[in-house]
Design a protein around this motif. Sequence first.
Motif, PDB file in Angstrom:
ATOM      1  N   UNK A  91      11.383   4.702  -2.377  1.00  0.00           N
ATOM      2  CA  UNK A  91      11.607   3.260  -2.520  1.00  0.00           C
ATOM      3  C   UNK A  91      10.619   2.427  -1.700  1.00  0.00           C
ATOM      4  N   UNK A  92      10.174   2.957  -0.561  1.00  0.00           N
ATOM      5  CA  UNK A  92       9.202   2.249   0.279  1.00  0.00           C
ATOM      6  C   UNK A  92       7.921   2.000  -0.506  1.00  0.00           C
ATOM      7  N   UNK A  93       7.426   3.018  -1.176  1.00  0.00           N
ATOM      8  CA  UNK A  93       6.204   2.878  -1.977  1.00  0.00           C
ATOM      9  C   UNK A  93       6.469   1.977  -3.180  1.00  0.00           C
ATOM     10  N   UNK A  94       7.604   2.147  -3.828  1.00  0.00           N
ATOM     11  CA  UNK A  94       7.945   1.311  -4.987  1.00  0.00           C
ATOM     12  C   UNK A  94       8.020  -0.168  -4.609  1.00  0.00           C
ATOM     13  N   UNK A  95       8.602  -0.449  -3.458  1.00  0.00           N
ATOM     14  CA  UNK A  95       8.705  -1.840  -3.007  1.00  0.00           C
ATOM     15  C   UNK A  95       7.327  -2.425  -2.718  1.00  0.00           C
ATOM     16  N   UNK A  96       6.457  -1.630  -2.113  1.00  0.00           N
ATOM     17  CA  UNK A  96       5.089  -2.091  -1.871  1.00  0.00           C
ATOM     18  C   UNK A  96       4.371  -2.394  -3.164  1.00  0.00           C
ATOM     19  N   UNK A  97       4.575  -1.536  -4.161  1.00  0.00           N
ATOM     20  CA  UNK A  97       3.945  -1.743  -5.467  1.00  0.00           C
ATOM     21  C   UNK A  97       4.462  -3.034  -6.115  1.00  0.00           C
ATOM     22  N   UNK A  98       5.763  -3.304  -5.967  1.00  0.00           N
ATOM     23  CA  UNK A  98       6.342  -4.522  -6.552  1.00  0.00           C
ATOM     24  C   UNK A  98       5.757  -5.777  -5.911  1.00  0.00           C
ATOM     25  N   UNK A  99       5.455  -5.719  -4.609  1.00  0.00           N
ATOM     26  CA  UNK A  99       4.900  -6.870  -3.897  1.00  0.00           C
ATOM     27  C   UNK A  99       3.413  -7.044  -4.181  1.00  0.00           C
ATOM     28  N   UNK A 100       2.669  -5.949  -4.215  1.00  0.00           N
ATOM     29  CA  UNK A 100       1.208  -5.989  -4.392  1.00  0.00           C
ATOM     30  C   UNK A 100       0.768  -4.971  -5.448  1.00  0.00           C
ATOM     31  N   UNK A 132      -4.949  12.887   1.849  1.00  0.00           N
ATOM     32  CA  UNK A 132      -3.977  12.667   2.922  1.00  0.00           C
ATOM     33  C   UNK A 132      -4.291  11.371   3.675  1.00  0.00           C
ATOM     34  N   UNK A 133      -5.565  11.113   3.885  1.00  0.00           N
ATOM     35  CA  UNK A 133      -5.970   9.870   4.558  1.00  0.00           C
ATOM     36  C   UNK A 133      -5.463   8.652   3.781  1.00  0.00           C
ATOM     37  N   UNK A 134      -5.579   8.677   2.473  1.00  0.00           N
ATOM     38  CA  UNK A 134      -5.098   7.567   1.639  1.00  0.00           C
ATOM     39  C   UNK A 134      -3.572   7.456   1.715  1.00  0.00           C
ATOM     40  N   UNK A 135      -2.886   8.593   1.631  1.00  0.00           N
ATOM     41  CA  UNK A 135      -1.425   8.567   1.732  1.00  0.00           C
ATOM     42  C   UNK A 135      -0.982   7.960   3.062  1.00  0.00           C
ATOM     43  N   UNK A 136      -1.668   8.336   4.131  1.00  0.00           N
ATOM     44  CA  UNK A 136      -1.292   7.852   5.463  1.00  0.00           C
ATOM     45  C   UNK A 136      -1.669   6.388   5.655  1.00  0.00           C
ATOM     46  N   UNK A 137      -2.919   6.061   5.374  1.00  0.00           N
ATOM     47  CA  UNK A 137      -3.425   4.717   5.662  1.00  0.00           C
ATOM     48  C   UNK A 137      -2.927   3.671   4.681  1.00  0.00           C
ATOM     49  N   UNK A 138      -3.018   3.969   3.388  1.00  0.00           N
ATOM     50  CA  UNK A 138      -2.750   2.952   2.374  1.00  0.00           C
ATOM     51  C   UNK A 138      -1.305   2.918   1.894  1.00  0.00           C
ATOM     52  N   UNK A 139      -0.621   4.069   1.949  1.00  0.00           N
ATOM     53  CA  UNK A 139       0.758   4.103   1.467  1.00  0.00           C
ATOM     54  C   UNK A 139       1.770   4.313   2.580  1.00  0.00           C
ATOM     55  N   UNK A 140       1.315   4.684   3.764  1.00  0.00           N
ATOM     56  CA  UNK A 140       2.213   4.844   4.902  1.00  0.00           C
ATOM     57  C   UNK A 140       3.209   5.973   4.745  1.00  0.00           C
ATOM     58  N   UNK A 155      -2.133  -0.183  -7.405  1.00  0.00           N
ATOM     59  CA  UNK A 155      -2.782   0.466  -8.547  1.00  0.00           C
ATOM     60  C   UNK A 155      -4.182   0.947  -8.165  1.00  0.00           C
ATOM     61  N   UNK A 156      -4.881   0.171  -7.334  1.00  0.00           N
ATOM     62  CA  UNK A 156      -6.211   0.596  -6.868  1.00  0.00           C
ATOM     63  C   UNK A 156      -6.099   1.878  -6.044  1.00  0.00           C
ATOM     64  N   UNK A 157      -5.068   1.961  -5.226  1.00  0.00           N
ATOM     65  CA  UNK A 157      -4.837   3.177  -4.431  1.00  0.00           C
ATOM     66  C   UNK A 157      -4.501   4.344  -5.359  1.00  0.00           C
ATOM     67  N   UNK A 158      -3.630   4.110  -6.334  1.00  0.00           N
ATOM     68  CA  UNK A 158      -3.260   5.172  -7.275  1.00  0.00           C
ATOM     69  C   UNK A 158      -4.486   5.638  -8.074  1.00  0.00           C
ATOM     70  N   UNK A 159      -5.381   4.696  -8.406  1.00  0.00           N
ATOM     71  CA  UNK A 159      -6.614   5.069  -9.112  1.00  0.00           C
ATOM     72  C   UNK A 159      -7.486   5.975  -8.237  1.00  0.00           C
ATOM     73  N   UNK A 160      -7.565   5.666  -6.940  1.00  0.00           N
ATOM     74  CA  UNK A 160      -8.330   6.524  -6.020  1.00  0.00           C
ATOM     75  C   UNK A 160      -7.735   7.925  -5.979  1.00  0.00           C
ATOM     76  N   UNK A 161      -6.413   8.006  -5.906  1.00  0.00           N
ATOM     77  CA  UNK A 161      -5.744   9.309  -5.882  1.00  0.00           C
ATOM     78  C   UNK A 161      -6.023  10.058  -7.182  1.00  0.00           C
ATOM     79  N   UNK A 162      -5.984   9.370  -8.315  1.00  0.00           N
ATOM     80  CA  UNK A 162      -6.262  10.014  -9.609  1.00  0.00           C
ATOM     81  C   UNK A 162      -7.687  10.569  -9.646  1.00  0.00           C
TER      82      UNK A 162
END
Length: 137
Positions: free
Chosen positions: A74-83, A121-129, A88-95
């Motif tokens: 839910x933490x990630x989902x809430x962040x996505x709903x706000x921004x 892992x750096x993206x998960x930690x830095x951008x998604x927390x 999506x840019x972060x998800x594109x990087x992961x893809x």
Amino acid sequence: EQYFDWVYPVQVMVHGGKASGAEISSSAMGGFNRVQIDKSGPTPTLQRQNLGAWEFCVVIGNTGIEAATKGTVPYVSQGWEVCPSEYEAVFDQVAEIVAAGERALRAGDAVELGRLMNRNHEILARDLGVSHPKLNR
């Protein structure tokens, strides 16, 4: 196939309503697997593809600290709903990393695969927390 179909709904419940199915696919099918949710149709479907088995030495970090995944989803989902555009840019990087990782896997390039796993892992930690300081050292 039956194992996955039986266990996946339980994983969804345990993870707070959403789950990738990646762990179940790997334990049911063995080897390396691509697990992806296809949202192009009226109903999202889970696509699974076994990529085969390769001999790699893998190190998995475990802090020993328990955390509920159902609190993270839910933490990630809430962040996505706000921004949504930022997420999506972060998800594109992961893809992109996943696609490059699949190429490295097929080429047997363990060094590149490890580099990509660290980058992800750096993206998960830095951008998604969704990490822990003990894993970020």
